[in-house]
Structures are given as C-alpha cells and as structure tokens.
Design a protein around this motif. Structure first.
Motif, PDB file in Angstrom:
ATOM      1  N   TRP A  17       0.832  -1.195   0.000  1.00  0.00           N
ATOM      2  CA  TRP A  17       0.000   0.000   0.000  1.00  0.00           C
ATOM      3  C   TRP A  17       0.866   1.244   0.000  1.00  0.00           C
ATOM      4  O   TRP A  17       1.816   1.352   0.765  1.00  0.00           O
ATOM      5  CB  TRP A  17      -0.900   0.026   1.246  1.00  0.00           C
ATOM      6  N   THR A  18       0.495   2.202  -0.831  1.00  0.00           N
ATOM      7  CA  THR A  18       1.188   3.492  -0.830  1.00  0.00           C
ATOM      8  C   THR A  18       0.556   4.366   0.257  1.00  0.00           C
ATOM      9  O   THR A  18      -0.528   4.077   0.762  1.00  0.00           O
ATOM     10  CB  THR A  18       1.056   4.200  -2.193  1.00  0.00           C
ATOM     11  N   GLU A  19       1.223   5.448   0.597  1.00  0.00           N
ATOM     12  CA  GLU A  19       0.696   6.371   1.606  1.00  0.00           C
ATOM     13  C   GLU A  19      -0.635   6.968   1.154  1.00  0.00           C
ATOM     14  O   GLU A  19      -1.541   7.161   1.950  1.00  0.00           O
ATOM     15  CB  GLU A  19       1.704   7.477   1.899  1.00  0.00           C
ATOM     16  N   GLU A  20      -0.749   7.271  -0.129  1.00  0.00           N
ATOM     17  CA  GLU A  20      -1.988   7.833  -0.672  1.00  0.00           C
ATOM     18  C   GLU A  20      -3.143   6.838  -0.530  1.00  0.00           C
ATOM     19  O   GLU A  20      -4.251   7.221  -0.153  1.00  0.00           O
ATOM     20  CB  GLU A  20      -1.794   8.206  -2.148  1.00  0.00           C
ATOM     21  N   GLN A  21      -2.888   5.565  -0.808  1.00  0.00           N
ATOM     22  CA  GLN A  21      -3.927   4.541  -0.672  1.00  0.00           C
ATOM     23  C   GLN A  21      -4.343   4.379   0.785  1.00  0.00           C
ATOM     24  O   GLN A  21      -5.535   4.226   1.081  1.00  0.00           O
ATOM     25  CB  GLN A  21      -3.446   3.205  -1.236  1.00  0.00           C
ATOM     26  N   LEU A  22      -3.383   4.398   1.694  1.00  0.00           N
ATOM     27  CA  LEU A  22      -3.699   4.282   3.118  1.00  0.00           C
ATOM     28  C   LEU A  22      -4.518   5.474   3.600  1.00  0.00           C
ATOM     29  O   LEU A  22      -5.471   5.317   4.372  1.00  0.00           O
ATOM     30  CB  LEU A  22      -2.411   4.157   3.940  1.00  0.00           C
ATOM     31  N   LYS A  23      -4.163   6.669   3.129  1.00  0.00           N
ATOM     32  CA  LYS A  23      -4.888   7.880   3.506  1.00  0.00           C
ATOM     33  C   LYS A  23      -6.324   7.812   2.993  1.00  0.00           C
ATOM     34  O   LYS A  23      -7.269   8.128   3.727  1.00  0.00           O
ATOM     35  CB  LYS A  23      -4.171   9.103   2.938  1.00  0.00           C
TER      36      LYS A  23
END
Length: 60
Positions: A17-23
C-alpha cells in the motif's frame, strides 16, 4: 510438476500500500463510521419522537 512448484503456484503476494492509498482508506473508513453514527442518532431520535413524552411516565 514437483510438489514444491504446485504449492508455490497458489501463493498470493501481499499487496503493498502506498501512503496515498492508506490515507484514502482511512478517509473512507471515517466516512462510513460517521454515516453509521448519524443513522444511529436518527433512528434514536425518531424512536423517541414516536414514543412521545409519556415514555418517562410509565411504571417500572
């Protein structure tokens, strides 16, 4: 095919997971939580209104 090859064929790699996806996932989770809380409050208020003011005067 060997037994080892057969077992590796069914393995699934864990997603990264990328940070954008987690956010975005956290934002969706918060939106669902607020929606559920709002529905619970709405159902509570509607129930109290339908029961009327005499609900506190009933015998225990």
């Amino acid at each position: 095919m060997s037994e080892q090859d057969e077992s590796k064929r069914h393995e699934i790699a864990a997603p990264v997971w990328t940070e954008e996806q987690l956010k975005r996932r956290r934002q969706r989770n918060l939106a669902v939580a607020w929606t559920l809380a709002g529905l619970m409050l709405l159902f509570f208020i509607v129930t109290i209104v339908k029961l009327g003011g005499n609900v506190a005067n009933r015998p225990f």
